[in-house]
Design a protein around this motif. Structure first.
Motif, PDB file in Angstrom:
ATOM      1  N   HIS A 172      45.177   1.813  33.498  1.00 14.32           N
ATOM      2  CA  HIS A 172      46.487   1.670  32.880  1.00 14.32           C
ATOM      3  C   HIS A 172      47.483   2.551  33.611  1.00 14.32           C
ATOM      4  CE1 HIS A 172      44.853   5.204  30.780  1.00 14.32           C
ATOM      5  NE2 HIS A 172      46.089   5.581  30.583  1.00 14.32           N
ATOM      6  N   GLY A 173      48.740   2.215  33.455  1.00  9.99           N
ATOM      7  CA  GLY A 173      49.787   2.976  34.125  1.00  9.99           C
ATOM      8  C   GLY A 173      51.014   3.105  33.248  1.00  9.99           C
ATOM      9  N   LEU A 174      51.920   3.961  33.667  1.00  5.77           N
ATOM     10  CA  LEU A 174      53.177   4.191  32.963  1.00  5.77           C
ATOM     11  C   LEU A 174      54.332   3.799  33.860  1.00  5.77           C
ATOM     12  CD1 LEU A 174      52.139   7.577  31.500  1.00  5.77           C
ATOM     13  CD2 LEU A 174      53.247   5.830  30.134  1.00  5.77           C
ATOM     14  N   ARG A 175      55.378   3.251  33.236  1.00  7.34           N
ATOM     15  CA  ARG A 175      56.596   2.922  33.962  1.00  7.34           C
ATOM     16  C   ARG A 175      57.773   3.062  33.015  1.00  7.34           C
ATOM     17  NH1 ARG A 175      58.315  -1.722  32.024  1.00  7.34           N
ATOM     18  NH2 ARG A 175      56.819  -3.242  31.244  1.00  7.34           N
ATOM     19  N   ALA A 176      58.946   3.225  33.585  1.00  8.14           N
ATOM     20  CA  ALA A 176      60.155   3.351  32.776  1.00  8.14           C
ATOM     21  C   ALA A 176      60.388   2.068  31.986  1.00  8.14           C
ATOM     22  CB  ALA A 176      61.352   3.651  33.669  1.00  8.14           C
ATOM     23  N   MET A 177      60.791   2.217  30.736  1.00  4.22           N
ATOM     24  CA  MET A 177      61.086   1.084  29.878  1.00  4.22           C
ATOM     25  C   MET A 177      62.413   0.452  30.302  1.00  4.22           C
ATOM     26  SD  MET A 177      61.589   1.065  25.704  1.00  4.22           S
ATOM     27  CE  MET A 177      60.028   1.892  25.390  1.00  4.22           C
ATOM     28  N   THR A 178      62.483  -0.867  30.171  1.00  4.26           N
ATOM     29  CA  THR A 178      63.724  -1.598  30.431  1.00  4.26           C
ATOM     30  C   THR A 178      64.043  -2.458  29.212  1.00  4.26           C
ATOM     31  OG1 THR A 178      62.681  -3.578  31.351  1.00  4.26           O
ATOM     32  CG2 THR A 178      63.126  -1.745  32.891  1.00  4.26           C
ATOM     33  N   VAL A 179      65.236  -3.018  29.196  1.00  2.00           N
ATOM     34  CA  VAL A 179      65.642  -3.908  28.103  1.00  2.00           C
ATOM     35  C   VAL A 179      64.672  -5.085  27.988  1.00  2.00           C
ATOM     36  CG1 VAL A 179      67.471  -5.454  27.309  1.00  2.00           C
ATOM     37  CG2 VAL A 179      68.057  -3.209  28.204  1.00  2.00           C
ATOM     38  N   ALA A 180      64.134  -5.544  29.111  1.00  2.00           N
ATOM     39  CA  ALA A 180      63.190  -6.661  29.089  1.00  2.00           C
ATOM     40  C   ALA A 180      61.911  -6.331  28.322  1.00  2.00           C
ATOM     41  CB  ALA A 180      62.855  -7.085  30.520  1.00  2.00           C
ATOM     42  N   ASP A 181      61.615  -5.040  28.126  1.00  2.00           N
ATOM     43  CA  ASP A 181      60.416  -4.636  27.389  1.00  2.00           C
ATOM     44  C   ASP A 181      60.587  -4.711  25.875  1.00  2.00           C
ATOM     45  OD1 ASP A 181      58.685  -3.890  29.570  1.00  2.00           O
ATOM     46  OD2 ASP A 181      59.980  -2.137  29.862  1.00  2.00           O
ATOM     47  N   LEU A 182      61.810  -4.776  25.399  1.00  4.04           N
ATOM     48  CA  LEU A 182      62.038  -4.683  23.954  1.00  4.04           C
ATOM     49  C   LEU A 182      61.300  -5.756  23.158  1.00  4.04           C
ATOM     50  CD1 LEU A 182      65.738  -3.466  23.807  1.00  4.04           C
ATOM     51  CD2 LEU A 182      63.608  -2.160  24.043  1.00  4.04           C
ATOM     52  N   PRO A 183      61.284  -7.021  23.600  1.00  2.19           N
ATOM     53  CA  PRO A 183      60.498  -8.016  22.848  1.00  2.19           C
ATOM     54  C   PRO A 183      58.991  -7.770  22.910  1.00  2.19           C
ATOM     55  CG  PRO A 183      62.073  -9.103  24.326  1.00  2.19           C
ATOM     56  CD  PRO A 183      62.076  -7.643  24.666  1.00  2.19           C
ATOM     57  N   LEU A 184      58.537  -6.987  23.882  1.00  2.00           N
ATOM     58  CA  LEU A 184      57.107  -6.677  24.002  1.00  2.00           C
ATOM     59  C   LEU A 184      56.712  -5.479  23.144  1.00  2.00           C
ATOM     60  CD1 LEU A 184      56.839  -7.006  27.890  1.00  2.00           C
ATOM     61  CD2 LEU A 184      56.314  -8.750  26.159  1.00  2.00           C
ATOM     62  N   ILE A 185      57.599  -4.505  23.023  1.00  2.00           N
ATOM     63  CA  ILE A 185      57.248  -3.311  22.252  1.00  2.00           C
ATOM     64  C   ILE A 185      57.535  -3.479  20.767  1.00  2.00           C
ATOM     65  CG2 ILE A 185      57.529  -1.759  24.219  1.00  2.00           C
ATOM     66  CD1 ILE A 185      60.163  -0.829  22.901  1.00  2.00           C
ATOM     67  N   HIS A 186      58.499  -4.328  20.417  1.00  2.00           N
ATOM     68  CA  HIS A 186      58.871  -4.431  19.005  1.00  2.00           C
ATOM     69  C   HIS A 186      57.726  -4.913  18.111  1.00  2.00           C
ATOM     70  CE1 HIS A 186      61.486  -5.394  15.485  1.00  2.00           C
ATOM     71  NE2 HIS A 186      61.724  -4.121  15.738  1.00  2.00           N
ATOM     72  N   PRO A 187      56.903  -5.885  18.529  1.00  2.00           N
ATOM     73  CA  PRO A 187      55.764  -6.239  17.673  1.00  2.00           C
ATOM     74  C   PRO A 187      54.806  -5.066  17.437  1.00  2.00           C
ATOM     75  CG  PRO A 187      56.138  -7.957  19.301  1.00  2.00           C
ATOM     76  CD  PRO A 187      57.030  -6.793  19.677  1.00  2.00           C
ATOM     77  N   ILE A 188      54.652  -4.189  18.426  1.00  3.25           N
ATOM     78  CA  ILE A 188      53.815  -2.996  18.247  1.00  3.25           C
ATOM     79  C   ILE A 188      54.448  -2.085  17.201  1.00  3.25           C
ATOM     80  CG2 ILE A 188      52.901  -0.916  19.376  1.00  3.25           C
ATOM     81  CD1 ILE A 188      52.865  -2.612  22.001  1.00  3.25           C
ATOM     82  N   GLU A 189      55.750  -1.913  17.295  1.00  2.00           N
ATOM     83  CA  GLU A 189      56.481  -1.091  16.329  1.00  2.00           C
ATOM     84  C   GLU A 189      56.319  -1.660  14.913  1.00  2.00           C
ATOM     85  OE1 GLU A 189      59.270   2.140  15.425  1.00  2.00           O
ATOM     86  OE2 GLU A 189      57.956   1.746  17.122  1.00  2.00           O
TER      87      GLU A 189
END
Length: 160
Positions: free
Chosen positions: A14-31
């Motif tokens: 696994h890796g880490l990268r800076a979040m972008t606006v394009a990530d919001l639909p991917l992270i919101h279900p986790i939230e």
């Protein structure tokens, strides 16, 4: 890049990268899956727009976690650190927290503060084991199912 043990015989990089606006639909279900009173997509977008340090942890294009931290005037404040429910208990929260602390040092923070629900014993244990100390309790800080819940305020001094 780190490796997460999934079982005794399986490991995933696994890796880490800076979040972008394009990530919001991917992270919101986790939230939404993680909190009864989650951040909105707007909260994340506003934090990105404000220039907060926001990072995504992923493997094979799948988001497994993220954090949001703001730093100013020699201090940092961890606003949100979340691991997807299916990925908890694999050390990913510790990886994210370590990355957050390193980023705080890069931004010349001498200490990191956070608030955590007093009922979130797993997070409190992670923070204690990472050198955070309890400062105070903020009464009725978080919305809860019936009423409000206290927040434990924690601090870690950094040796950058």
């Amino acid at each position: 890049m780190s490796h997460v043990p999934l079982s005794e015989n399986r490991v995933v990089a696994h890796g880490l990268r800076a979040m972008t606006v394009a990530d919001l639909p991917l992270i919101h279900p986790i939230e939404l899956a993680s909190y009864d009173h989650p951040w909105s997509i707007g909260n994340f977008a506003d934090s990105l727009g404000a220039g907060y340090s926001m990072w995504v942890l992923e493997a094979g294009g799948d988001v497994m976690g993220y954090y949001a931290m703001m730093a100013a005037a020699g201090e940092a404040h961890l606003l949100n650190l979340t691991i997807a429910p299916d990925w908890r208990r694999h050390g990913l929260g510790r990886d994210l927290l370590a990355h957050c602390l390193a980023r705080a040092c890069e931004q010349q923070a001498g200490s990191v503060f956070l608030e955590v629900r007093t009922s979130n014993t797993a997070a409190i244990s992670l923070y204690h084991s990472s050198g955070f100390v309890d400062l105070a309790v903020r009464r009725a800080y978080y919305p809860a199912g019936e009423g409000r819940e206290d927040a434990l305020i924690m601090k870690k001094d950094l040796a950058c």
